[in-house]
Design a protein around this motif. Sequence first.
Motif, PDB file in Angstrom:
ATOM      1  N   ASP A  11       0.879  -1.167   0.000  1.00  0.00           N
ATOM      2  CA  ASP A  11       0.000   0.000   0.000  1.00  0.00           C
ATOM      3  C   ASP A  11       0.915   1.215   0.000  1.00  0.00           C
ATOM      4  OD1 ASP A  11      -1.576   2.292   1.244  1.00  0.00           O
ATOM      5  OD2 ASP A  11      -3.150   0.767   1.116  1.00  0.00           O
ATOM      6  N   PRO A  12       0.670   2.187  -0.883  1.00  0.00           N
ATOM      7  CA  PRO A  12       1.600   3.320  -0.977  1.00  0.00           C
ATOM      8  C   PRO A  12       1.673   4.156   0.302  1.00  0.00           C
ATOM      9  CG  PRO A  12      -0.343   3.678  -2.358  1.00  0.00           C
ATOM     10  CD  PRO A  12      -0.400   2.261  -1.888  1.00  0.00           C
ATOM     11  N   MET A  13       0.669   4.018   1.186  1.00  0.00           N
ATOM     12  CA  MET A  13       0.690   4.764   2.449  1.00  0.00           C
ATOM     13  C   MET A  13       1.026   3.874   3.645  1.00  0.00           C
ATOM     14  SD  MET A  13      -2.448   7.514   2.090  1.00  0.00           S
ATOM     15  CE  MET A  13      -2.174   8.192   3.735  1.00  0.00           C
ATOM     16  N   CYS A  14       1.552   2.700   3.378  1.00  0.00           N
ATOM     17  CA  CYS A  14       1.947   1.777   4.455  1.00  0.00           C
ATOM     18  C   CYS A  14       3.389   2.095   4.858  1.00  0.00           C
ATOM     19  CB  CYS A  14       1.822   0.342   3.958  1.00  0.00           C
ATOM     20  SG  CYS A  14       2.766  -0.856   4.897  1.00  0.00           S
ATOM     21  N   SER A  15       3.590   2.455   6.123  1.00  0.00           N
ATOM     22  CA  SER A  15       4.936   2.850   6.571  1.00  0.00           C
ATOM     23  C   SER A  15       5.927   1.691   6.510  1.00  0.00           C
ATOM     24  CB  SER A  15       4.883   3.439   7.983  1.00  0.00           C
ATOM     25  OG  SER A  15       4.228   2.570   8.876  1.00  0.00           O
ATOM     26  N   TRP A  16       5.450   0.475   6.738  1.00  0.00           N
ATOM     27  CA  TRP A  16       6.352  -0.685   6.654  1.00  0.00           C
ATOM     28  C   TRP A  16       6.751  -0.976   5.213  1.00  0.00           C
ATOM     29  CZ3 TRP A  16       9.101  -2.510  10.494  1.00  0.00           C
ATOM     30  CH2 TRP A  16       8.665  -2.294  11.806  1.00  0.00           C
ATOM     31  N   TYR A  18       7.242   1.412   3.040  1.00  0.00           N
ATOM     32  CA  TYR A  18       8.294   2.424   2.871  1.00  0.00           C
ATOM     33  C   TYR A  18       9.599   1.929   3.481  1.00  0.00           C
ATOM     34  CZ  TYR A  18      10.680   6.946   3.451  1.00  0.00           C
ATOM     35  OH  TYR A  18      11.590   7.972   3.426  1.00  0.00           O
ATOM     36  N   ALA A  19       9.511   1.324   4.653  1.00  0.00           N
ATOM     37  CA  ALA A  19      10.699   0.799   5.329  1.00  0.00           C
ATOM     38  C   ALA A  19      11.348  -0.338   4.535  1.00  0.00           C
ATOM     39  CB  ALA A  19      10.319   0.296   6.727  1.00  0.00           C
ATOM     40  N   SER A  23      15.470  -2.841   0.838  1.00  0.00           N
ATOM     41  CA  SER A  23      15.635  -4.288   0.763  1.00  0.00           C
ATOM     42  C   SER A  23      14.928  -4.845  -0.478  1.00  0.00           C
ATOM     43  CB  SER A  23      15.071  -4.927   2.044  1.00  0.00           C
ATOM     44  OG  SER A  23      15.424  -6.278   2.128  1.00  0.00           O
ATOM     45  N   TRP A  24      13.752  -4.301  -0.785  1.00  0.00           N
ATOM     46  CA  TRP A  24      12.983  -4.721  -1.965  1.00  0.00           C
ATOM     47  C   TRP A  24      13.729  -4.373  -3.248  1.00  0.00           C
ATOM     48  CZ3 TRP A  24      10.117  -7.694  -4.533  1.00  0.00           C
ATOM     49  CH2 TRP A  24       9.268  -7.299  -5.571  1.00  0.00           C
ATOM     50  N   ALA A  25      14.323  -3.179  -3.296  1.00  0.00           N
ATOM     51  CA  ALA A  25      15.097  -2.777  -4.481  1.00  0.00           C
ATOM     52  C   ALA A  25      16.285  -3.728  -4.688  1.00  0.00           C
ATOM     53  CB  ALA A  25      15.591  -1.346  -4.329  1.00  0.00           C
ATOM     54  N   ALA A  26      16.949  -4.087  -3.599  1.00  0.00           N
ATOM     55  CA  ALA A  26      18.097  -5.004  -3.689  1.00  0.00           C
ATOM     56  C   ALA A  26      17.641  -6.388  -4.146  1.00  0.00           C
ATOM     57  CB  ALA A  26      18.799  -5.090  -2.335  1.00  0.00           C
ATOM     58  N   ILE A 115       4.341   9.374  -3.796  1.00  0.00           N
ATOM     59  CA  ILE A 115       3.426   9.391  -2.643  1.00  0.00           C
ATOM     60  C   ILE A 115       4.202   9.208  -1.347  1.00  0.00           C
ATOM     61  CG2 ILE A 115       1.590   8.093  -1.466  1.00  0.00           C
ATOM     62  CD1 ILE A 115       0.398   7.551  -4.290  1.00  0.00           C
ATOM     63  N   GLN A 116       5.133   8.260  -1.345  1.00  0.00           N
ATOM     64  CA  GLN A 116       5.934   8.022  -0.136  1.00  0.00           C
ATOM     65  C   GLN A 116       6.775   9.244   0.217  1.00  0.00           C
ATOM     66  OE1 GLN A 116       7.977   4.405  -1.252  1.00  0.00           O
ATOM     67  NE2 GLN A 116       6.457   3.112  -0.236  1.00  0.00           N
ATOM     68  N   SER A 117       7.330   9.885  -0.785  1.00  0.00           N
ATOM     69  CA  SER A 117       8.128  11.092  -0.550  1.00  0.00           C
ATOM     70  C   SER A 117       7.258  12.222   0.001  1.00  0.00           C
ATOM     71  CB  SER A 117       8.813  11.526  -1.841  1.00  0.00           C
ATOM     72  OG  SER A 117       9.456  12.765  -1.663  1.00  0.00           O
ATOM     73  N   ALA A 118       6.082  12.410  -0.602  1.00  0.00           N
ATOM     74  CA  ALA A 118       5.168  13.462  -0.146  1.00  0.00           C
ATOM     75  C   ALA A 118       4.769  13.231   1.312  1.00  0.00           C
ATOM     76  CB  ALA A 118       3.925  13.501  -1.040  1.00  0.00           C
ATOM     77  N   TYR A 119       4.443  11.990   1.628  1.00  0.00           N
ATOM     78  CA  TYR A 119       3.937  11.635   2.958  1.00  0.00           C
ATOM     79  C   TYR A 119       5.047  11.657   4.010  1.00  0.00           C
ATOM     80  CZ  TYR A 119       1.159   8.666   6.230  1.00  0.00           C
ATOM     81  OH  TYR A 119       0.469   8.145   7.299  1.00  0.00           O
ATOM     82  N   TYR A 120       6.087  10.904   3.748  1.00  0.00           N
ATOM     83  CA  TYR A 120       7.080  10.639   4.796  1.00  0.00           C
ATOM     84  C   TYR A 120       8.217  11.653   4.855  1.00  0.00           C
ATOM     85  CZ  TYR A 120       4.633   6.215   5.007  1.00  0.00           C
ATOM     86  OH  TYR A 120       3.658   5.252   5.124  1.00  0.00           O
ATOM     87  N   GLN A 121       8.481  12.351   3.733  1.00  0.00           N
ATOM     88  CA  GLN A 121       9.574  13.322   3.720  1.00  0.00           C
ATOM     89  C   GLN A 121       9.081  14.772   3.729  1.00  0.00           C
ATOM     90  OE1 GLN A 121      12.658  12.228   4.193  1.00  0.00           O
ATOM     91  NE2 GLN A 121      11.710  10.205   4.263  1.00  0.00           N
ATOM     92  N   GLN A 122       7.975  15.029   2.997  1.00  0.00           N
ATOM     93  CA  GLN A 122       7.489  16.407   2.866  1.00  0.00           C
ATOM     94  C   GLN A 122       6.311  16.719   3.788  1.00  0.00           C
ATOM     95  OE1 GLN A 122       6.848  17.075  -1.435  1.00  0.00           O
ATOM     96  NE2 GLN A 122       8.266  15.380  -1.745  1.00  0.00           N
TER      97      GLN A 122
END
Length: 211
Positions: A11-16, A18-19, A23-26, A115-122
């Motif tokens: 979910d794009p608004m799920c903090s986990w 984002y966390a 690891s997912w990219a790797a 969305i993650q950047s907007a939510y968690y960083q901005q």
Amino acid sequence: MHAPRIFYIHDPMCSWCYAFSQSWAALQRDLPRNIEIVYLVGGLAPDTTEPMPPATQKMVQQAWQRIEQTVPGVHFNWDFWSRNTPIRSTYPACRAVLAAKKQRVDAELEMIRAIQSAYYQQAKNPSLPETLQACAHEIGLDVGTFIEDLKSPAIESELQRQMQQARSLDVYSYPSLRLVHNNAVFPVAIDYLDHRTMLDEIKKQALKTTA
């Protein structure tokens, strides 16, 4: 016969979720090339305009704290809680991901990141349409088309389809990974710190099912 597929349910608004990004990219980088990756939005919280109850706010804040303490390099902009009226509704952000993909296939991942950047960083609120429209503009989508798609029956239908598919894979929490191969479904345990544990498990199951 289908190539093995990895379903990433998020979910794009799920903090986990984002966390899990690093690891997912790797993991994606090191996956065998014959494994197809499929994203599904799970739909964490349905539509509402009601403010998030204090108990829910506390629960989400505790998740942020736990993530910052356990996943190196992941930090949140805590100004979110003082700048916004939090709303427990993630379906609009899920639809935004699907509307982005409808315009341009590779915009699916761009919208998730925006969305993650907007939510968690901005410290912006992705439960609000104006935040999602700003994300669409940022990643170069046609914003008018995006706004129309966001409220279209086609996008709503796709949201429901993906959520039902997630349930059919027995997924009720995010992020989740499922390896689907030869009509069998294998849960892959999420590892936020070392993608190699997941990679080993996927390779083992994929080999086992082809043997």
